[in-house]
Design a protein around this motif. Structure first.
Motif, PDB file in Angstrom:
ATOM      1  N   LYS A   1     -59.677 -16.487  44.741  1.00 32.11           N
ATOM      2  CA  LYS A   1     -58.435 -16.901  43.637  1.00 32.11           C
ATOM      3  C   LYS A   1     -57.469 -16.414  44.374  1.00 32.11           C
ATOM      4  O   LYS A   1     -56.340 -17.240  43.709  1.00 32.11           O
ATOM      5  CB  LYS A   1     -58.929 -15.714  42.533  1.00 32.11           C
ATOM      6  CG  LYS A   1     -60.189 -16.901  41.795  1.00 32.11           C
ATOM      7  CD  LYS A   1     -59.807 -16.473  40.213  1.00 32.11           C
ATOM      8  CE  LYS A   1     -60.777 -14.968  39.975  1.00 32.11           C
ATOM      9  NZ  LYS A   1     -60.784 -14.326  39.190  1.00 32.11           N
ATOM     10  N   GLU A   2     -56.990 -15.193  44.613  1.00 34.88           N
ATOM     11  CA  GLU A   2     -55.737 -14.990  45.078  1.00 34.88           C
ATOM     12  C   GLU A   2     -55.192 -15.056  46.106  1.00 34.88           C
ATOM     13  O   GLU A   2     -53.983 -15.867  46.561  1.00 34.88           O
ATOM     14  CB  GLU A   2     -56.145 -13.127  44.995  1.00 34.88           C
ATOM     15  CG  GLU A   2     -55.603 -12.123  44.087  1.00 34.88           C
ATOM     16  CD  GLU A   2     -54.758 -12.025  43.577  1.00 34.88           C
ATOM     17  OE1 GLU A   2     -53.737 -12.355  43.760  1.00 34.88           O
ATOM     18  OE2 GLU A   2     -54.426 -12.489  42.264  1.00 34.88           O
ATOM     19  N   ARG A   3     -56.021 -15.531  47.202  1.00 31.49           N
ATOM     20  CA  ARG A   3     -55.524 -16.585  48.624  1.00 31.49           C
ATOM     21  C   ARG A   3     -54.922 -18.127  48.509  1.00 31.49           C
ATOM     22  O   ARG A   3     -54.238 -18.377  49.054  1.00 31.49           O
ATOM     23  CB  ARG A   3     -56.665 -16.987  48.992  1.00 31.49           C
ATOM     24  CG  ARG A   3     -56.425 -17.180  50.958  1.00 31.49           C
ATOM     25  CD  ARG A   3     -57.634 -18.086  51.596  1.00 31.49           C
ATOM     26  NE  ARG A   3     -58.692 -18.719  51.455  1.00 31.49           N
ATOM     27  CZ  ARG A   3     -58.033 -20.008  51.599  1.00 31.49           C
ATOM     28  NH1 ARG A   3     -56.167 -20.526  51.947  1.00 31.49           N
ATOM     29  NH2 ARG A   3     -58.451 -21.361  51.024  1.00 31.49           N
ATOM     30  N   ILE A   4     -55.821 -18.522  46.985  1.00 29.76           N
ATOM     31  CA  ILE A   4     -54.902 -19.883  46.921  1.00 29.76           C
ATOM     32  C   ILE A   4     -53.826 -19.411  45.558  1.00 29.76           C
ATOM     33  O   ILE A   4     -53.168 -20.004  45.827  1.00 29.76           O
ATOM     34  CB  ILE A   4     -56.627 -20.624  46.178  1.00 29.76           C
ATOM     35  CG1 ILE A   4     -57.421 -21.025  45.719  1.00 29.76           C
ATOM     36  CG2 ILE A   4     -55.979 -21.819  45.378  1.00 29.76           C
ATOM     37  CD1 ILE A   4     -57.158 -21.671  47.825  1.00 29.76           C
ATOM     38  N   ARG A   5     -53.719 -18.224  45.495  1.00 36.17           N
ATOM     39  CA  ARG A   5     -52.845 -18.080  44.463  1.00 36.17           C
ATOM     40  C   ARG A   5     -51.495 -17.871  44.541  1.00 36.17           C
ATOM     41  O   ARG A   5     -50.422 -18.830  45.144  1.00 36.17           O
ATOM     42  CB  ARG A   5     -53.267 -17.407  43.604  1.00 36.17           C
ATOM     43  CG  ARG A   5     -51.585 -16.857  42.752  1.00 36.17           C
ATOM     44  CD  ARG A   5     -52.312 -15.278  42.331  1.00 36.17           C
ATOM     45  NE  ARG A   5     -51.471 -15.096  41.447  1.00 36.17           N
ATOM     46  CZ  ARG A   5     -49.518 -14.070  41.787  1.00 36.17           C
ATOM     47  NH1 ARG A   5     -50.488 -13.508  43.354  1.00 36.17           N
ATOM     48  NH2 ARG A   5     -48.688 -13.137  40.972  1.00 36.17           N
TER      49      ARG A   5
END
Length: 727
Positions: free
Chosen positions: A551-555
C-alpha cells in the motif's frame, strides 16, 4: 505383525518370541472370555468336583485352547477353596497349551485365573517368566520388578501389566508419536512415574507412563524406525541399491497403508530432502506398490504385483463414479488385465448414468477414447451425441478433469453454429486458466474480437461476474501489451475491493502481486486523474487486506504524481552509505526473505493439523516479523534525506557537524563528537544521533556555549563539517 528376534541358542526365548505379537503386548490388550454354557453344569450344581474334573480331563488334550469351557470349573474350585485341585489342573492345562505352542490362549488362561484367583502364585510366576523372556534385554527389568514388588507380592494382574508397561518404555527403546516422529527413551523414573524421550533433532519431552502408553507407540527391535535410529547406514545403502527393498522393509513394520506424507517423514534422514523426488519416482515404479491419488494420497505394499492389482481393483469396485475415474487414470497402465477390468466397469456405469449424470458419462467416454482394451459392453452414445443434443456449457462445466474438459470444449465449434455465444458463456463459467486462454484465443483468432472486448470490459467492472476470466486477464496483462489499455481507474479501484472476496479464495496472493513494482497497478496509476487518484488514496487508507509495504508503494507513486496530496512528514537525515545499506536490506526483505518464507508457510501447511503444527506457526510468526520490518524500512526510506556536507550549518551544532568539547574541569580530557542521524549512530566512536537524548541537548549550541554531556560540563570549543572519511 510377528517379530523374530534372534538371541543365540536360547530355544525357549526363540519359541516365545515367534508366538508373541509386539503391537498388542502380552498383557496390555485384554478381552474377557465370553460366558458359555458347559455340558458339566449339572455336576457343578451337584457339587460333584470329581465328576467335573473327569469332564475336564476328557477335553484337556484335544482342545486346551477352549478357555471359556474350563473357566467355570476353575471358578468352582477356587470358590470351594480346592486350591490344590485347581493348581494341579492348571499345571496340566499349561503343559497341554505349551505342547501346542499356544502362547495367546495360555496368556488368556493365566489372566483369567488371576482375575478369579488374584493370589495364584503359579499363574503370576508363569506370566512373569514370559515377561522376563520377552523383555530380557531391557536394562531396568530388575529395577522395575523391585519397584513394583513383583517377586514378593502376588496381587492379581495389574502389577504384571504395570511391569510390562515400564519394560516397553525402558531406556533406549524407540517410540513413535504421530505428527512428531520417532524418539528414543532417554531416561525412566518409576518413583515419580515418568519417562523422558529425545527426538532426532534434540527436542525433549517428558511423559507420565500412562501418557506414553496413550500417545507414544513402543516399537520393537526390528521395527523400521528402530533400525533407522540404531543402524541408519544400512538403510542408506539399501535406499541406493534397492529402493523397493527399502519400502518392503518399511512396510513389514506397518500393519496397514499409510499417507504418503507420513511415508516421507519416516524416510527423512535416509533419503536426502533434495533427492526425494527423483528417488520416489524410481521407487514407486515397483508393481507391488500402490499409491492413491489426491493431496492425501495413501501408500500400501503388496506381496506380489498381481496382489497389488487385485487390491486396486477391489478399491475400484467399491468407489464412486468419479473416484473410479481417478483410479483408472492412475493405475490403468499397470497391466492390460487391470485396465480391461476397470474399462468394462466404467462403461457399464457410464451407460447407466447417461441421463442422471451426463457430465460423468461424457468424461468416461473421452477418458477411454485411447484405451487399447476391448470395450465390451459397448457404449450407447458418442461424445458428439451428448454435445449436440445437450447444453454443452451445463454438461462440460461439471467435467472434473481439466484435460478432458479442454478436449470437450474443443469439439464445440464443429458441432454448434452458435459456438461463439457458447464460448462467451464459457469465459464466464470456466475456472482453469489454460482453458480460458484457449477459449479467448479461439474467439480472437476466428474474428470474434468484439466478444473478447465486451467480456473484458464487463469483467473489469464486475470481477465476481467471471472470477476465472478476471484472474486470467490480470495475469496476462504482463505479457499481452494490448491489455494495457484496460488498466485504468475502472480496473484498479474494483481490484482493491475484491482482495478478500470469497470468489477469489486461494488467489489472493496472486492478486496482491499486481500491486508490485512494474505490475498492473503501476500501469493504472499513471492514467489516473486527480479525482481518481484521491479515491484510490482513500481506498488504500481503508483497506485491510493488502500488505502495508505494498500500500505504501502505491501511495508513494500517487504522491509523486499528485504532490498536492502529500502531508508534511518528519525528515530522517542519513549519510549516503547508511541509506544504501538500508535500501539493500529492504530489497532483500521484499525479493528474497518474504517470498522464501511464504513458500515455507505453504510447505509446512501440508504437514496437517494446524493446531499442533509448530513449524507452520513459526513460519507465520516469522512472516509477521518480516512484514513489520519491511513496513518500517519502507516508511523510513520514504522520509530519508541524505546529509549534504555543502549545506551543513557550522555556526551552531547541527546535523552533520563535528564538535570539540572543552571540559569545564581542567582535569578532564577534551571530547570530539559527531552529530549524525540514528542510522549512523555509533556511541563507541563518539558518533551521536541527533534524535538521542544526549544529541538533542547539544543541538543549536554555539561556540563558547556551556553544554552537558555524560553528566559533565563542557564548553563548545570548535564546530566543523564532519569528515566522512574518518567514519
Amino acid at each position: 505383525m510377528h517379530y523374530n528376534v534372534p538371541t543365540g541358542n536360547n530355544l525357549y526365548y526363540d519359541l516365545t518370541m515367534q508366538k508373541f505379537n509386539w503391537d498388542s503386548g502380552l498383557l496390555l490388550s485384554y478381552r474377557a472370555c465370553p460366558k458359555t454354557a458347559v455340558d458339566y453344569q449339572q455336576l457343578l450344581d451337584a457339587n460333584d468336583m470329581d465328576g467335573v474334573e473327569a469332564a475336564l480331563m476328557e477335553r484337556i488334550e484335544s482342545e486346551p485352547e477352549n478357555i471359556p469351557f474350563f473357566l467355570p470349573a476353575y471358578k468352582a474350585f477356587v470358590k470351594r477353596r480346592e486350591c490344590d485341585r485347581a493348581g494341579a489342573f492348571l499345571q496340566l492345562h499349561i503343559d497341554c497349551l505349551e505342547g501346542k505352542d499356544e502362547l495367546l490362549p495360555e496368556t488368556q488362561l493365566l489372566r483369567e485365573i488371576l482375575e478369579i484367583w488374584p493370589d495364584c502364585r503359579q499363574a503370576h510366576n508363569k506370566l512373569l517368566d514370559h515377561l522376563r523372556t520377552i523383555y530380557c534385554e531391557s536394562p531396568n527389568l530388575e529395577l522395575f520388578s523391585r519397584h513394583l514388588n513383583i517377586y514378593e507380592t502376588v496381587a492379581g494382574i495389574e502389577p504384571l501389566r504395570q511391569l510390562e508397561l515400564w519394560l516397553r518404555y525402558d531406556t533406549n527403546r524407540i517410540v513413535y508419536i504421530p505428527s512428531k516422529g520417532a524418539a528414543r527413551v532417554k531416561e525412566t523414573n518409576p518413583k515419580i512415574g515418568v519417562i523422558r524421550i529425545v527426538f532426532g533433532k534434540g527436542e525433549q519431552m517428558t511423559l507420565r507412563l500412562d501418557e506414553a502408553f496413550r500417545l507414544a507407540k513402543s516399537l520393537s527391535k526390528e521395527h523400521f524406525l528402530t533400525i533407522k535410529f540404531d543402524r541408519p547406514d544400512e538403510l542408506g545403502f539399501l535406499a541406493k541399491s534397492d529402493p523397493a527393498g527399502l519400502l518392503k522393509l518399511l512396510f513389514s513394520s506397518i500393519s496397514d497403508s499409510i499417507p504418503l506424507s507420513e511415508l516421507r517423514d519416516m524416510l527423512l534422514g535416509i533419503i536426502p530432502e533434495t533427492q526425494w523426488n527423483s528417488w520416489w519416482n524410481l521407487a514407486r515404479k515397483d508393481p507391488r506398490l500402490t499409491v492413491g491419488s489426491g493431496a492425501k494420497a495413501v501408500v500400501s505394499w503388496n506381496a506380489t504385483a498381481s496382489g497389488a492389482d487385485s487390491a486396486i481393483l477391489d478399491i475400484f469396485e467399491h468407489a464412486s463414479g468419479y473416484e473410479k475415474l481417478d483410479i483408472y487414470r492412475k493405475h490403468a497402465s499397470r497391466s492390460v488385465e487391470l485396465e480391461g477390468s476397470m474399462s468394462r466397469l466404467l462403461i457399464s456405469e457410464a451407460n447407466a448414468s447417461l441421463d442422471p449424470d451426463t457430465s460423468f458419462s461424457l468424461e468416461v467416454i473421452l477418458t477411454l477414447e485411447k484405451s487399447s482394451c476391448n470395450q465390451d459392453p459397448a457404449l450407447f452414445f458418442s461424445p458428439e451425441d451428448i454435445i449436440k443434443r445437450k447444453n454443452p456449457v451445463e454438461v462440460i462445466t461439471h467435467i472434473k478433469d481439466r484435460l478432458i474438459r479442454k478436449k470437450a470444449i474443443g469439439l464445440i465449434p464443429d458441432l454448434h453454429d452458435d459456438w461463439q455465444d457458447i464460448y462467451a458463456e464459457f469465459l464466464r463459467t470456466e475456472t482453469d486458466i489454460q482453458i480460458i486462454g484457449l477459449i479467448y484465443d479461439t474467439l480472437h483468432d476466428r474474428g470474434c474480437a468484439e466478444i473478447c472486448t465486451e467480456a473484458i470490459k464487463r469483467t473489469i467492472s464486475e470481477p465476481v461476474y467471471a472470477p476465472g476470466f478476471y484472474l486470467w486477464f490480470c495475469k496476462q496483462t504482463a505479457i499481452r501489451p494490448e491489455f494495457k489499455q484496460y488498466l485504468d481507474k475502472d480496473f484498479i479501484l474494483p481490484l482493491l475491493g475484491i482482495m478478500e472476496h470469497s470468489a477469489f479464495k486461494g488467489h489472493h496472493p496472486a492478486l496482491r502481486k499486481l500491486f508490485d513494482s512494474g505490475e498492473a497497478a503501476d500501469w493504472a496509476v499513471v492514467k489516473l486523474d486527480a479525482a481518481s487518484g484521491r479515491s484510490l488514496l482513500d481506498a488504500l487508507r481503508r483497506d485491510k487486506s493488502l500488505e502495508d509495504y505494498r500500500k505504501e508503494r502505491i501511495r508513494d507513486e500517487l504522491l509523486v504524481r499528485f504532490p498536492e496530496f502529500r502531508d508534511k512528514a518528519d525528515v530522517l537525515y542519513v549519510t549516503k552509505e547508511a541509506l544504501e545499506k538500508k535500501r539493500i536490506e529492504f530489497e532483500k526483505l521484499i525479493h528474497e526473505d518474504i517470498p522464501h518464507n511464504t513458500k515455507e508457510i505453504q510447505r509446512t501447511r501440508e504437514y496437517g493439523d494446524l493446531r499442533e503444527n509448530f513449524e507452520y506457526h513459526a513460519a507465520r510468526h516469522k512472516q509477521e516479523m518480516l512484514s513489520s520490518r519491511a513496513k518500517t524500512l519502507h516508511d523510513q526510506l520514504n522520509t530519508a534525506r541524505i546529509i549534504d556536507p555543502s549545506t551543513v550549518d557550522i555556526s551552531k551544532v547541527s546535523v552533520g557537524t563535528s564538535i570539540l568539547l572543552r571540559p569545564a574541569d581542567k582535569d578532564e580530557e577534551p571530547v570530539t563528537l559527531t552529530i549524525l542521524g540514528p542510522w549512523d549512530s555509533d556511541p563507541a566512536k563518539n558518533i551521536m544521533s541527533y534524535s538521542s537524548v544526549a544529541g538533542a541537548l547539544l543541538l543549536n549550541a554555539k561556540p563558547g556555549d556551556e553544554v552537558t554531556f555524560s553528566e559533565k560540563k563542557y564548553f563548545v570549543d570548535n564546530i566543523e563539517v564532519w569528515n566522512n572519511l574518518t567514519m
